[in-house]
Design a protein around this motif. Structure first.
Motif, PDB file in Angstrom:
ATOM      1  N   ALA A   1    -121.804   6.491  24.765  1.00  0.00           N
ATOM      2  CA  ALA A   1    -121.587   7.272  23.549  1.00  0.00           C
ATOM      3  C   ALA A   1    -122.312   8.616  23.629  1.00  0.00           C
ATOM      4  O   ALA A   1    -121.760   9.646  23.201  1.00  0.00           O
ATOM      5  CB  ALA A   1    -122.045   6.486  22.324  1.00  0.00           C
ATOM      6  N   VAL A   2    -123.535   8.643  24.160  1.00  0.00           N
ATOM      7  CA  VAL A   2    -124.265   9.908  24.322  1.00  0.00           C
ATOM      8  C   VAL A   2    -123.465  10.852  25.216  1.00  0.00           C
ATOM      9  O   VAL A   2    -123.293  12.035  24.890  1.00  0.00           O
ATOM     10  CB  VAL A   2    -125.684   9.663  24.904  1.00  0.00           C
ATOM     11  N   PHE A   3    -122.945  10.346  26.328  1.00  0.00           N
ATOM     12  CA  PHE A   3    -122.133  11.163  27.227  1.00  0.00           C
ATOM     13  C   PHE A   3    -120.895  11.711  26.508  1.00  0.00           C
ATOM     14  O   PHE A   3    -120.568  12.896  26.626  1.00  0.00           O
ATOM     15  CB  PHE A   3    -121.716  10.346  28.461  1.00  0.00           C
ATOM     16  N   ILE A   4    -120.215  10.860  25.751  1.00  0.00           N
ATOM     17  CA  ILE A   4    -119.006  11.276  25.036  1.00  0.00           C
ATOM     18  C   ILE A   4    -119.330  12.362  24.006  1.00  0.00           C
ATOM     19  O   ILE A   4    -118.634  13.382  23.915  1.00  0.00           O
ATOM     20  CB  ILE A   4    -118.319  10.065  24.369  1.00  0.00           C
ATOM     21  N   TYR A   5    -120.399  12.174  23.229  1.00  0.00           N
ATOM     22  CA  TYR A   5    -120.754  13.163  22.209  1.00  0.00           C
ATOM     23  C   TYR A   5    -121.229  14.473  22.828  1.00  0.00           C
ATOM     24  O   TYR A   5    -120.893  15.551  22.322  1.00  0.00           O
ATOM     25  CB  TYR A   5    -121.796  12.607  21.243  1.00  0.00           C
ATOM     26  N   ILE A   6    -121.989  14.419  23.913  1.00  0.00           N
ATOM     27  CA  ILE A   6    -122.405  15.660  24.580  1.00  0.00           C
ATOM     28  C   ILE A   6    -121.190  16.400  25.125  1.00  0.00           C
ATOM     29  O   ILE A   6    -121.090  17.624  25.001  1.00  0.00           O
ATOM     30  CB  ILE A   6    -123.442  15.364  25.686  1.00  0.00           C
ATOM     31  N   THR A   7    -120.249  15.662  25.700  1.00  0.00           N
ATOM     32  CA  THR A   7    -119.019  16.272  26.191  1.00  0.00           C
ATOM     33  C   THR A   7    -118.255  16.934  25.047  1.00  0.00           C
ATOM     34  O   THR A   7    -117.754  18.052  25.183  1.00  0.00           O
ATOM     35  CB  THR A   7    -118.127  15.209  26.876  1.00  0.00           C
ATOM     36  N   GLY A   8    -118.169  16.255  23.902  1.00  0.00           N
ATOM     37  CA  GLY A   8    -117.490  16.819  22.743  1.00  0.00           C
ATOM     38  C   GLY A   8    -118.174  18.066  22.222  1.00  0.00           C
ATOM     39  O   GLY A   8    -117.512  19.048  21.841  1.00  0.00           O
ATOM     40  N   ILE A   9    -119.498  18.058  22.188  1.00  0.00           N
ATOM     41  CA  ILE A   9    -120.250  19.238  21.730  1.00  0.00           C
ATOM     42  C   ILE A   9    -120.029  20.408  22.678  1.00  0.00           C
ATOM     43  O   ILE A   9    -119.777  21.536  22.245  1.00  0.00           O
ATOM     44  CB  ILE A   9    -121.753  18.903  21.585  1.00  0.00           C
ATOM     45  N   LEU A  10    -120.119  20.145  23.989  1.00  0.00           N
ATOM     46  CA  LEU A  10    -119.886  21.213  24.963  1.00  0.00           C
ATOM     47  C   LEU A  10    -118.472  21.766  24.864  1.00  0.00           C
ATOM     48  O   LEU A  10    -118.274  22.984  24.913  1.00  0.00           O
ATOM     49  CB  LEU A  10    -120.177  20.706  26.384  1.00  0.00           C
ATOM     50  N   LYS A  11    -117.495  20.888  24.708  1.00  0.00           N
ATOM     51  CA  LYS A  11    -116.105  21.334  24.559  1.00  0.00           C
ATOM     52  C   LYS A  11    -115.956  22.198  23.318  1.00  0.00           C
ATOM     53  O   LYS A  11    -115.313  23.247  23.354  1.00  0.00           O
ATOM     54  CB  LYS A  11    -115.160  20.144  24.479  1.00  0.00           C
ATOM     55  N   PHE A  12    -116.559  21.775  22.219  1.00  0.00           N
ATOM     56  CA  PHE A  12    -116.484  22.561  20.988  1.00  0.00           C
ATOM     57  C   PHE A  12    -117.117  23.930  21.166  1.00  0.00           C
ATOM     58  O   PHE A  12    -116.552  24.954  20.752  1.00  0.00           O
ATOM     59  CB  PHE A  12    -117.172  21.816  19.829  1.00  0.00           C
ATOM     60  N   LEU A  13    -118.293  23.969  21.796  1.00  0.00           N
ATOM     61  CA  LEU A  13    -118.983  25.257  21.978  1.00  0.00           C
ATOM     62  C   LEU A  13    -118.234  26.177  22.924  1.00  0.00           C
ATOM     63  O   LEU A  13    -118.204  27.400  22.715  1.00  0.00           O
ATOM     64  CB  LEU A  13    -120.403  25.007  22.495  1.00  0.00           C
ATOM     65  N   ILE A  14    -117.610  25.617  23.954  1.00  0.00           N
ATOM     66  CA  ILE A  14    -116.869  26.433  24.916  1.00  0.00           C
ATOM     67  C   ILE A  14    -115.578  26.968  24.313  1.00  0.00           C
ATOM     68  O   ILE A  14    -115.224  28.131  24.529  1.00  0.00           O
ATOM     69  CB  ILE A  14    -116.587  25.627  26.200  1.00  0.00           C
ATOM     70  N   THR A  15    -114.873  26.151  23.539  1.00  0.00           N
ATOM     71  CA  THR A  15    -113.564  26.556  23.017  1.00  0.00           C
ATOM     72  C   THR A  15    -113.626  27.297  21.686  1.00  0.00           C
ATOM     73  O   THR A  15    -112.632  27.873  21.265  1.00  0.00           O
ATOM     74  CB  THR A  15    -112.625  25.344  22.864  1.00  0.00           C
ATOM     75  N   SER A  16    -114.773  27.317  21.044  1.00  0.00           N
ATOM     76  CA  SER A  16    -114.866  28.035  19.770  1.00  0.00           C
ATOM     77  C   SER A  16    -115.594  29.345  19.993  1.00  0.00           C
ATOM     78  O   SER A  16    -116.096  29.645  21.064  1.00  0.00           O
ATOM     79  CB  SER A  16    -115.599  27.179  18.732  1.00  0.00           C
ATOM     80  N   GLU A  17    -115.673  30.122  18.947  1.00  0.00           N
ATOM     81  CA  GLU A  17    -116.338  31.419  19.041  1.00  0.00           C
ATOM     82  C   GLU A  17    -117.764  31.342  18.508  1.00  0.00           C
ATOM     83  O   GLU A  17    -118.311  32.321  18.033  1.00  0.00           O
ATOM     84  CB  GLU A  17    -115.532  32.447  18.267  1.00  0.00           C
TER      85      GLU A  17
END
Length: 90
Positions: free
Chosen positions: A72-88
């Motif tokens: 779950a930690v891996f999944i949430y970190i991946t989601g946070i990184l994806k959000f930060l990379i794809t958003s402004e």
């Protein structure tokens, strides 16, 4: 005939507080997910919660808790990184 069960989880020790605080963080993250909006806050609150439960699993030496919360930690970190990379945000 009434059966009694002995409680084996510690009470009012570090892990007791940590598991309840972590559960509150997870529930707050879930509530934000169902309400919609604030994706970074949803992911962050949930990440804090599963990290706390992972620590509880390590203290208790419970492999199931360690396993599920590590993933779950891996999944949430991946989601946070994806959000930060794809958003402004950055």
């Amino acid at each position: 005939m009434k059966e009694t069960f002995k409680k084996i989880t510690p009470r009012y020790e570090l892990t007791w507080y940590l598991k309840w605080l972590s559960s509150i963080f997870i529930l707050c993250g879930m509530a934000l997910i169902s309400a919609g909006g604030y994706p970074l806050l949803q992911l962050s609150l949930s990440l804090i919660g599963v990290t706390g439960w992972g620590v509880v699993g390590m203290i208790w030496q419970d492999r199931a808790l360690i396993f599920i919360n590590s993933i779950a930690v891996f999944i949430y970190i991946t989601g946070i990184l994806k959000f930060l990379i794809t958003s402004e945000v950055l």
